[in-house]
Design a protein around this motif. Structure first.
Motif, short mmCIF file in Angstrom:
data_model
loop_
_atom_site.label_atom_id
_atom_site.label_comp_id
_atom_site.label_asym_id
_atom_site.label_seq_id
_atom_site.Cartn_x
_atom_site.Cartn_y
_atom_site.Cartn_z
N GLU A 271 0.85 -1.20 0.00
CA GLU A 271 0.00 0.00 0.00
C GLU A 271 0.88 1.25 0.00
O GLU A 271 1.99 1.25 0.54
N TRP A 272 0.37 2.34 -0.58
CA TRP A 272 1.19 3.54 -0.70
C TRP A 272 1.61 4.11 0.65
O TRP A 272 2.69 4.68 0.78
N GLY A 273 0.77 3.93 1.64
CA GLY A 273 1.13 4.44 2.97
C GLY A 273 2.33 3.75 3.56
O GLY A 273 2.98 4.29 4.48
N HIS B 238 -0.22 9.78 0.12
CA HIS B 238 -0.53 8.88 1.22
C HIS B 238 0.48 8.97 2.37
O HIS B 238 0.45 8.15 3.30
#
Length: 262
Positions: free
Chosen positions: A209-211, A259
């Protein structure tokens, strides 16, 4: 971009670009099939002649006693002749970079016109080869077009490095807004060995995930993706394995920043 050397563009290339509305010309490269590497050919021929002269002056006994040396002298001459004939028989290739795309013309054939809309991918690579004492860089520009065709330009095209940079930059400007809109519409974009969407990045069967992405960068010819809090790269791919690398890097960095916590 201004060209270093004034190139007289053949009418066939110029007319094809004009008739297809390709706009102003930004650059041109061409092959020189008739150009011979004399620094290689001359020593090759002299070596062959020297061997044959030695055989002629020192031949002793039956003719077959001198056959190995005769073959050794004739072989370089035959090879040099083959190089000359082959270089003269190859057609010249012109590639023009225009505002609206690329025009390629192989002399004796019909020009090929590729607007940006028909170009699927533009890839650049720069490799260094050496023998331990000296080294040289080799540039390659690969353009994939709709329908599965492609054109590969190497340093046989004089001035390729600057030409490739300009083509890549123009394609990036054309394609980036389109791919951005596709992402925002919820599509997953495929860059060959890696895919991205608004939520994250995928490689093979893994997803991040980008986070959780610390950084996306190009380092030593590899695309490297790092995970937050982990020293070992989450992914490291040869740059050649990612289509439209420049566009991928722009999109991925933008999504990572969006993000970023806080």
């Amino acid at each position: 971009m201004l060209e270093q050397v004034r190139v007289v563009v053949p009418p066939t290339l110029r007319e094809a670009a004009r008739d297809c509305g390709m706009g102003a010309r930004r650059g041109t490269v061409r092959t020189e099939p008739g150009r011979l590497v004399w620094s290689f050919l001359v020593p090759l021929v002299l070596f062959g002649l020297a061997i044959l002269w030695y055989v002629f002056r020192n031949a002793i006994g039956a003719w077959y006693n001198s056959l190995p040396l005769t073959v050794l002298g004739v072989a370089p001459l035959v090879f040099a002749g083959w190089i000359v004939v082959r270089s003269r028989s190859q057609p010249q290739v012109w590639v023009g970079h225009y505002e609206q795309g690329i025009v390629r013309w192989v002399t004796g054939r019909v020009p090929e016109v590729y607007p940006w809309e028909e170009i699927v991918s533009v890839g650049r690579s720069r490799t260094t080869v050496g023998n331990g004492l000296t080294s040289a860089s080799q540039n390659t520009l690969t353009v994939y077009v709709a329908g599965g065709g492609s054109m590969v330009l190497t340093d046989a095209y004089e001035g390729l490095a600057d030409f490739a940079e300009a083509v890549d930059a123009d394609f990036h400007r054309f394609r980036l807004p389109l791919d951005t809109a596709r992402l925002e519409a919820g599509e997953r974009l495929d860059f060959l060995l890696v895919r991205i969407d608004l939520a994250g990045i995928e490689h093979l069967d893994e997803r991040l995930e980008w986070g959780a992405v610390e950084g996306v960068e190009l380092a030593r010819g590899k695309l490297v993706v790092r995970r937050v809090g982990v020293a070992e790269p989450w992914m490291a791919l040869p740059a050649e394995g990612v289509l439209n690398l420049r566009i991928f890097l722009t999109l991925a960095e933008g999504l990572r920043r969006q993000h970023r916590p806080g």
